[in-house]
Design an enzyme around this catalytic site. Structure first.
Site, PDB file in Angstrom:
ATOM      1  N   ARG A  93       0.833  -1.211   0.000  1.00 12.82           N
ATOM      2  CA  ARG A  93       0.000   0.000   0.000  1.00 12.82           C
ATOM      3  C   ARG A  93       0.866   1.259   0.000  1.00 12.82           C
ATOM      4  O   ARG A  93       0.488   2.285   0.559  1.00 12.82           O
ATOM      5  CB  ARG A  93      -0.938   0.007   1.197  1.00 12.82           C
ATOM      6  CG  ARG A  93      -0.231  -0.104   2.548  1.00 12.82           C
ATOM      7  CD  ARG A  93      -1.208   0.089   3.676  1.00 12.82           C
ATOM      8  NE  ARG A  93      -0.530   0.000   4.965  1.00 12.82           N
ATOM      9  CZ  ARG A  93      -0.932   0.628   6.059  1.00 12.82           C
ATOM     10  NH1 ARG A  93      -1.984   1.410   6.012  1.00 12.82           N
ATOM     11  NH2 ARG A  93      -0.288   0.489   7.194  1.00 12.82           N
ATOM     12  N   LYS A 113       2.154   6.533   1.385  1.00 11.34           N
ATOM     13  CA  LYS A 113       1.655   5.352   2.090  1.00 11.34           C
ATOM     14  C   LYS A 113       0.133   5.429   2.142  1.00 11.34           C
ATOM     15  O   LYS A 113      -0.421   6.428   2.615  1.00 11.34           O
ATOM     16  CB  LYS A 113       2.248   5.301   3.493  1.00 11.34           C
ATOM     17  CG  LYS A 113       1.992   4.011   4.246  1.00 11.34           C
ATOM     18  CD  LYS A 113       2.768   4.023   5.551  1.00 11.34           C
ATOM     19  CE  LYS A 113       2.543   2.737   6.335  1.00 11.34           C
ATOM     20  NZ  LYS A 113       3.288   2.761   7.616  1.00 11.34           N
ATOM     21  N   GLY A 126      -4.865  -1.583  -0.401  1.00 13.64           N
ATOM     22  CA  GLY A 126      -3.775  -0.643  -0.628  1.00 13.64           C
ATOM     23  C   GLY A 126      -3.993   0.729  -0.032  1.00 13.64           C
ATOM     24  O   GLY A 126      -3.213   1.643  -0.279  1.00 13.64           O
ATOM     25  N   ASP A 252      10.897  -7.450   7.914  1.00 13.05           N
ATOM     26  CA  ASP A 252      10.525  -6.487   6.877  1.00 13.05           C
ATOM     27  C   ASP A 252      10.292  -5.096   7.454  1.00 13.05           C
ATOM     28  O   ASP A 252      10.102  -4.145   6.699  1.00 13.05           O
ATOM     29  CB  ASP A 252       9.283  -6.960   6.117  1.00 13.05           C
ATOM     30  CG  ASP A 252       8.109  -7.266   7.025  1.00 13.05           C
ATOM     31  OD1 ASP A 252       8.215  -8.218   7.814  1.00 13.05           O
ATOM     32  OD2 ASP A 252       7.087  -6.556   6.955  1.00 13.05           O
TER      33      ASP A 252
END
Length: 495
Positions: A93, A113, A126, A252
């Protein structure tokens, strides 16, 4: 300074092979409206805030307009999420618009974002809701003011469109600024595919961008590993020194640049307890406050695994190098933490028992259920005037005698220090914040914005947090912990 809404892009990541990212533009929104523009950050980036706040600038900040020079991409990466490896995650996203070189000659990513679906969305929409966008704005800017390496927030824009989570919520887009968005998971993406060429290209890119000194080392990739370890160790120590809990320390969410990134279910502790967890999705306490150093070490071990093909041609030799480097995390972390705790306790010199003295204060806070931020801040008053011991003691309402036992040892230690009381208090006030983004204050600001489109609490909270070490009488209430009926026990990711 640029005089149009076009950013002075100077992109480097997009020059890497196309398997590193997906090219696509942000998805336009219906009715973008600027909620907040970080004018000081815009100036630092060499941008004109007046132009960014113009209709043309807002269109770009919302993703409705792709500025000339922008080469929008969604980055590919993998990651361990709560210990489980997922071979493909990526920007689900978010869209990286490009890079600019700021007034300090530092390269910075500009990312949207909440900008719509990408090939990495994995079925998601997203988009982002206004609450999580404003949370990241508040906390990331507070971290910057506290002197903690972090991504920054340039702008928040509402979209005029609803999104659906547990119910209907107003949508928003955050413009995020980072030294880069390269993560441990970025390296894992290519390591999982056995793509040694991509690992080498990525490592060379990171060295050139973040750790140029490693290029001159006899073993550049070993030097890269060493530098990332040192930076992560320092970062996590800084988190603990202000009571910050990231909430989702997946690989991540671990920045190779050593910045705090991805503010989801993050929070600051009120009453000190090393096992504190706020994240609603962390059922086992994996990412509790006190677990963060060990998790950082674990994440860095995963990073080291990805570097093995670069460390040596022989696999045993490569593993030996990684195992030789990884233990340096502890010495970097402990040194940063103990140095920070000394400063918080008003100790300018080093003595052998300082670590035990600091730990004893933390233990007393746990037993006494004392507020972490207030206890250290008020300790500065006690450093200047022993009569102020009473105001610190009152914070240890669960077990005040725990403070009584400790303060005797502290005063004995201070007697060996060269500073007078006034100088010691000034030094302590410079590292012990009066104001943090207390959870109940953050939640109140987000509720007002999402439910009533009232951004006054958000604006006032930003004003308070912009100067966290400077006591201001008009904001005394922001120093206080929440009353029992306003305590926040769970925070949410917001994805």
């Amino acid at each position: 300074m640029t005089r149009s809404a076009d950013l002075p892009f100077d992109n480097s990541y997009v020059k890497l092979p196309e398997r590193f990212y997906a090219r696509l533009a942000p998805t336009p929104v219906a009715a973008p409206k600027l909620v907040k523009l970080n004018r000081a950050l815009a100036f630092q980036l060499g941008l004109d805030p007046e132009v960014l706040a113009s209709p043309e600038g807002i269109e770009m900040l919302a993703g409705n307009r792709v500025a000339p020079g922008s080469e929008p991409i969604a980055l590919a990466y993998a990651g361990h999420q709560f210990g489980n490896f997922v071979p493909q995650l990526g920007d689900g996203r978010a869209i990286l618009l490009g890079e600019v070189v700021d007034r300090n000659s530092q390269r910075r990513d500009i990312q949207l974002k909440g900008s719509g679906r990408t090939p990495f969305s994995r079925g998601g929409d997203g988009r982002a809701a206004v609450g999580p966008v404003l949370r990241e704005y508040i906390v990331s800017e507070a971290m910057a003011a506290l002197g903690i390496p972090t991504t920054r927030s340039l702008a928040a824009v509402t979209t005029g469109e609803p999104i659906w989570r547990d119910g209907e919520l107003p949508g928003a887009v955050l413009t995020r600024v980072a030294s880069s968005h390269i993560r441990v998971g970025t390296f894992q993406f290519f390591a999982a595919r056995g793509d040694s060429e991509a690992l080498r290209l990525l490592a060379d890119h990171v060295i050139a961008r973040h750790y140029p000194q490693a290029r001159e080392a006899a073993q550049p990739y070993r030097a890269l590993f060493e530098a990332v370890i040192a930076r992560q160790a320092s970062l996590v120590a800084k988190w603990l020194l202000v009571g910050f809990i990231h909430g989702v320390m997946n690989t991540d969410n671990c920045s190779i640049a050593g910045e705090t990134i991805d503010y989801g279910p993050c929070a600051f502790m009120d009453a000190y307890n090393p096992e504190t967890v706020f994240s609603s999705i962390d059922q086992q306490g994996r990412y509790a406050y006190a677990h963060q150093p060990s998790i950082a070490h674990w994440n860095l071990a995963r990073f080291g695994e990805t570097l093995l093909p670069l460390l040596a041609d022989d696999s045993d030799a490569a593993l030996a190098i990684a195992n030789e480097v990884l233990p340096s995390f502890r010495s970097h972390y402990v040194g940063a933490l103990i140095g920070g705790l000394r400063a918080k306790l008003g100790l300018a010199t080093e003595q052998e028992g300082d670590s035990e003295l600091a730990q004893a204060f933390l233990n007393a806070m746990t037993d006494g259920q004392a507020d972490f931020t207030l206890a250290f801040r008020r300790l500065g008053n006690a450093a200047a005037d022993p009569a102020a011991d009473a105001e610190v003691r009152r914070l240890f309402e669960g077990k005040p005698e725990a403070f009584d036992d400790w303060v005797v040892r502290w005063r004995q230690r201070l007697a060996a220090e060269p500073m007078d009381g006034a100088a010691r208090k000034a030094a302590m006030d410079a590292v012990n914040p009066a104001y943090i983004p207390r959870n109940h204050r953050v939640e109140a600001a987000l509720t007002a914005a999402a439910e009533r489109e009232d951004y006054a609490p958000f604006e006032e909270l930003l004003t308070v947090l912009a100067k966290p070490f400077e006591t201001r009488p008009e904001f005394t209430a922001y120093e206080e912990p929440p009353p029992p009926d306003q305590r926040v026990y769970r925070t949410f990711c917001g994805t």
